[in-house]
Design an enzyme around this catalytic site. Structure first.
Site, PDB file in Angstrom:
ATOM      1  N   ARG A 123      10.892  -1.038  11.247  1.00 48.36           N
ATOM      2  CA  ARG A 123       9.757  -0.844  12.163  1.00 48.36           C
ATOM      3  C   ARG A 123       9.759  -1.894  13.265  1.00 48.36           C
ATOM      4  O   ARG A 123      10.011  -3.068  13.008  1.00 48.36           O
ATOM      5  CB  ARG A 123       8.446  -0.929  11.370  1.00 48.36           C
ATOM      6  N   ARG A 179      -0.736  -9.136  13.281  1.00 48.79           N
ATOM      7  CA  ARG A 179      -1.218  -8.143  12.295  1.00 48.79           C
ATOM      8  C   ARG A 179      -2.046  -8.821  11.205  1.00 48.79           C
ATOM      9  O   ARG A 179      -3.065  -8.281  10.764  1.00 48.79           O
ATOM     10  CB  ARG A 179      -0.028  -7.396  11.677  1.00 48.79           C
ATOM     11  N   LYS A 226       0.840  -1.213   0.000  1.00 47.63           N
ATOM     12  CA  LYS A 226       0.000   0.000   0.000  1.00 47.63           C
ATOM     13  C   LYS A 226       0.873   1.260   0.000  1.00 47.63           C
ATOM     14  O   LYS A 226       0.674   2.165  -0.801  1.00 47.63           O
ATOM     15  CB  LYS A 226      -0.927   0.018   1.231  1.00 47.63           C
ATOM     16  N   ARG A 279      11.744  -5.238   5.012  1.00 42.63           N
ATOM     17  CA  ARG A 279      11.470  -3.824   4.764  1.00 42.63           C
ATOM     18  C   ARG A 279      12.388  -2.891   5.567  1.00 42.63           C
ATOM     19  O   ARG A 279      12.664  -3.122   6.730  1.00 42.63           O
ATOM     20  CB  ARG A 279      10.024  -3.509   5.149  1.00 42.63           C
ATOM     21  N   ARG A 314     -10.005   0.623   8.397  1.00 45.10           N
ATOM     22  CA  ARG A 314      -9.510  -0.698   8.749  1.00 45.10           C
ATOM     23  C   ARG A 314     -10.527  -1.513   9.540  1.00 45.10           C
ATOM     24  O   ARG A 314     -10.263  -2.657   9.894  1.00 45.10           O
ATOM     25  CB  ARG A 314      -8.303  -0.504   9.644  1.00 45.10           C
TER      26      ARG A 314
HETATM   27  P1  AP5 Z   1       4.817  -1.563   1.908  1.00 46.52           P
HETATM   28  O1  AP5 Z   1       4.470  -0.765   0.707  1.00 46.52           O
HETATM   29  O2  AP5 Z   1       5.559  -0.911   3.005  1.00 46.52           O
HETATM   30  O3  AP5 Z   1       3.538  -2.340   2.470  1.00 46.52           O
HETATM   31  P2  AP5 Z   1       2.239  -1.811   3.209  1.00 46.52           P
HETATM   32  O4  AP5 Z   1       1.053  -2.429   2.560  1.00 46.52           O
HETATM   33  O5  AP5 Z   1       2.273  -0.328   3.323  1.00 46.52           O
HETATM   34  O6  AP5 Z   1       2.434  -2.531   4.581  1.00 46.52           O
HETATM   35  P3  AP5 Z   1       2.356  -2.007   6.088  1.00 46.52           P
HETATM   36  O7  AP5 Z   1       3.132  -2.991   6.913  1.00 46.52           O
HETATM   37  O8  AP5 Z   1       2.745  -0.562   6.167  1.00 46.52           O
HETATM   38  O9  AP5 Z   1       0.851  -2.168   6.376  1.00 46.52           O
HETATM   39  P4  AP5 Z   1       0.178  -2.220   7.734  1.00 46.52           P
HETATM   40  O10 AP5 Z   1      -1.201  -2.076   7.290  1.00 46.52           O
HETATM   41  O11 AP5 Z   1       0.479  -3.386   8.573  1.00 46.52           O
HETATM   42  O12 AP5 Z   1       0.878  -1.017   8.540  1.00 46.52           O
HETATM   43  P5  AP5 Z   1       0.420   0.461   8.876  1.00 46.52           P
HETATM   44  O13 AP5 Z   1       1.605   1.303   8.904  1.00 46.52           O
HETATM   45  O14 AP5 Z   1      -0.731   0.849   8.043  1.00 46.52           O
HETATM   46  O15 AP5 Z   1       5.680  -2.830   1.378  1.00 46.52           O
HETATM   47  C1  AP5 Z   1       6.251  -3.738   2.300  1.00 46.52           C
HETATM   48  C2  AP5 Z   1       7.654  -4.128   1.821  1.00 46.52           C
HETATM   49  O16 AP5 Z   1       7.525  -4.869   0.606  1.00 46.52           O
HETATM   50  C3  AP5 Z   1       8.567  -2.940   1.470  1.00 46.52           C
HETATM   51  O17 AP5 Z   1       9.872  -3.273   1.875  1.00 46.52           O
HETATM   52  C4  AP5 Z   1       8.480  -2.812  -0.045  1.00 46.52           C
HETATM   53  O18 AP5 Z   1       9.681  -2.308  -0.613  1.00 46.52           O
HETATM   54  C5  AP5 Z   1       8.227  -4.250  -0.468  1.00 46.52           C
HETATM   55  N1  AP5 Z   1       7.350  -4.375  -1.630  1.00 46.52           N
HETATM   56  C6  AP5 Z   1       6.253  -3.608  -1.928  1.00 46.52           C
HETATM   57  N2  AP5 Z   1       5.673  -4.050  -3.057  1.00 46.52           N
HETATM   58  C7  AP5 Z   1       6.390  -5.130  -3.468  1.00 46.52           C
HETATM   59  C8  AP5 Z   1       6.283  -6.030  -4.562  1.00 46.52           C
HETATM   60  N3  AP5 Z   1       5.326  -5.904  -5.478  1.00 46.52           N
HETATM   61  N4  AP5 Z   1       7.193  -7.033  -4.674  1.00 46.52           N
HETATM   62  C9  AP5 Z   1       8.186  -7.167  -3.750  1.00 46.52           C
HETATM   63  N5  AP5 Z   1       8.344  -6.349  -2.691  1.00 46.52           N
HETATM   64  C10 AP5 Z   1       7.455  -5.344  -2.545  1.00 46.52           C
HETATM   65  O19 AP5 Z   1      -0.136   0.271  10.360  1.00 46.52           O
HETATM   66  C11 AP5 Z   1       0.739  -0.028  11.433  1.00 46.52           C
HETATM   67  C12 AP5 Z   1      -0.041  -0.116  12.728  1.00 46.52           C
HETATM   68  O20 AP5 Z   1      -0.637   1.157  13.013  1.00 46.52           O
HETATM   69  C13 AP5 Z   1      -1.213  -1.096  12.734  1.00 46.52           C
HETATM   70  O21 AP5 Z   1      -0.802  -2.405  13.045  1.00 46.52           O
HETATM   71  C14 AP5 Z   1      -2.116  -0.487  13.799  1.00 46.52           C
HETATM   72  O22 AP5 Z   1      -1.635  -0.776  15.095  1.00 46.52           O
HETATM   73  C15 AP5 Z   1      -1.949   1.004  13.569  1.00 46.52           C
HETATM   74  N6  AP5 Z   1      -2.925   1.544  12.613  1.00 46.52           N
HETATM   75  C16 AP5 Z   1      -2.668   2.079  11.388  1.00 46.52           C
HETATM   76  N7  AP5 Z   1      -3.794   2.458  10.783  1.00 46.52           N
HETATM   77  C17 AP5 Z   1      -4.799   2.155  11.648  1.00 46.52           C
HETATM   78  C18 AP5 Z   1      -6.210   2.295  11.568  1.00 46.52           C
HETATM   79  N8  AP5 Z   1      -6.819   2.793  10.486  1.00 46.52           N
HETATM   80  N9  AP5 Z   1      -6.938   1.864  12.628  1.00 46.52           N
HETATM   81  C19 AP5 Z   1      -6.353   1.366  13.737  1.00 46.52           C
HETATM   82  N10 AP5 Z   1      -5.018   1.193  13.856  1.00 46.52           N
HETATM   83  C20 AP5 Z   1      -4.248   1.593  12.817  1.00 46.52           C
HETATM   84 MG    MG Z   2       2.468   0.993   4.924  1.00 46.99          MG
END
Ligand code: AP5
Ligand code: MG
Length: 218
Positions: A161, A172, A13, A127, A88
């Site tokens: 992270r 997660r 994402k 990552r 979410r």
């Molecule tokens: P990346 O693009 O970083 O993936 P992502 O989908 O953004 O994954 P996240 O881990 O950020 O998602 P998440 O939903 O768990 O975390 P968030 O920060 O939202 O890609 C991942 C890796 O893969 C990178 O190294 C990239 O280079 C590589 N990659 C990408 N595409 C690729 C491909 N096609 N092929 C190969 N490699 C690839 O949330 C974190 C925490 O915050 C949550 O757990 C929760 O506690 C809290 N939180 C956030 N939002 C909310 C909400 N709305 N409600 C409640 N709690 C929330």
């Molecule tokens: Mg992300």
């Protein structure tokens, strides 16, 4: 362009959102990044969020809804935005619908990135991110052109992270399937969902998303 990127942890994402930011000149609204910012700044929200995030669980709907509602009022959102990691829960999705209605904004599309669980674990475990400009990298799939130097800003300030470990990743993923995956049905029923195969390489997926967005404007 007003877009939601939906998908499990590590689906890409953030990676795809950053490419769309460059293309459309609209902001990426990542609730994960906003919460990590609050944790780093040790604000009241950050203090409440830290333990929850480290455990791979969800921060309360109330906190996250308030952050997003305020952010959507930013001037930089006037021409569009990419929501990454929000909504979410069904409650957040309902709140977003109310917010958008009140602000007179229409959503263009919800794009789901479909990725296998094994690939998610591999993506998350490799990552790292530039601590200065936020550019995302991967040990195997997206290395900086020059070792230890960010392609985008030239700094050498990479971070990993705390929630990118095997145990938290399991929670997660469970949280995603339990709390977030019902949103797929929710947006499908509203006729707003398009699924994209997220198993290709980064550029292939960007092209797939671009094709979806091109159809909206044609
Ligand atoms: P990346 O693009 O970083 O993936 P992502 O989908 O953004 O994954 P996240 O881990 O950020 O998602 P998440 O939903 O768990 O975390 P968030 O920060 O939202 O890609 C991942 C890796 O893969 C990178 O190294 C990239 O280079 C590589 N990659 C990408 N595409 C690729 C491909 N096609 N092929 C190969 N490699 C690839 O949330 C974190 C925490 O915050 C949550 O757990 C929760 O506690 C809290 N939180 C956030 N939002 C909310 C909400 N709305 N409600 C409640 N709690 C929330
Ligand atoms: Mg992300």
């Amino acid at each position: 362009m007003r877009l939601i990127l939906l998908g499990p942890p590590g689906a890409g994402k953030g990676t795809q959102a950053k490419l769309l930011v460059d293309k459309y000149n609209i902001p990426q609204l990542s609730t994960g990044d906003m919460l990590r910012g609050a944790v780093a700044a040790q604000t009241e929200v950050g203090k409440k969020a830290k333990a929850v995030m480290d455990a791979g669980k969800l921060v309360s709907d109330e906190i996250v809804n308030a952050i997003v509602s305020e952010r959507l009022d930013g001037k930089d959102c006037a021409n569009g935005f990419i929501l990454d990691g929000f909504p979410r829960t069904l409650q957040q999705a309902d709140s977003l619908a109310v917010m958008l209605k009140e602000k007179g904004i229409e959503l263009d599309r919800v794009v789901e990135l479909e990725v296998d669980d094994e690939a998610l674990v591999e993506r998350v475990s490799g990552r790292f991110t530039c601590g200065s400009c936020g550019e995302g990298y991967h040990d195997k799939f997206k290395q900086p052109e020059q070792k230890d130097i960010c392609d985008r800003c030239g700094k050498s300030d990479f971070k990993r992270r705390p929630d990118d470990n095997a145990e938290t990743m399991r929670t997660r993923l469970l949280t995603y399937y339990k709390e977030t995956s019902p949103l797929l049905g929710y947006y499908y029923a509203k006729g707003e969902l398009t699924a994209v195969n997220g198993m290709g390489d980064i550029d292939e997926i960007a092209t797939e998303i671009q094709n979806v967005l091109n159809e909206l404007t044609s």
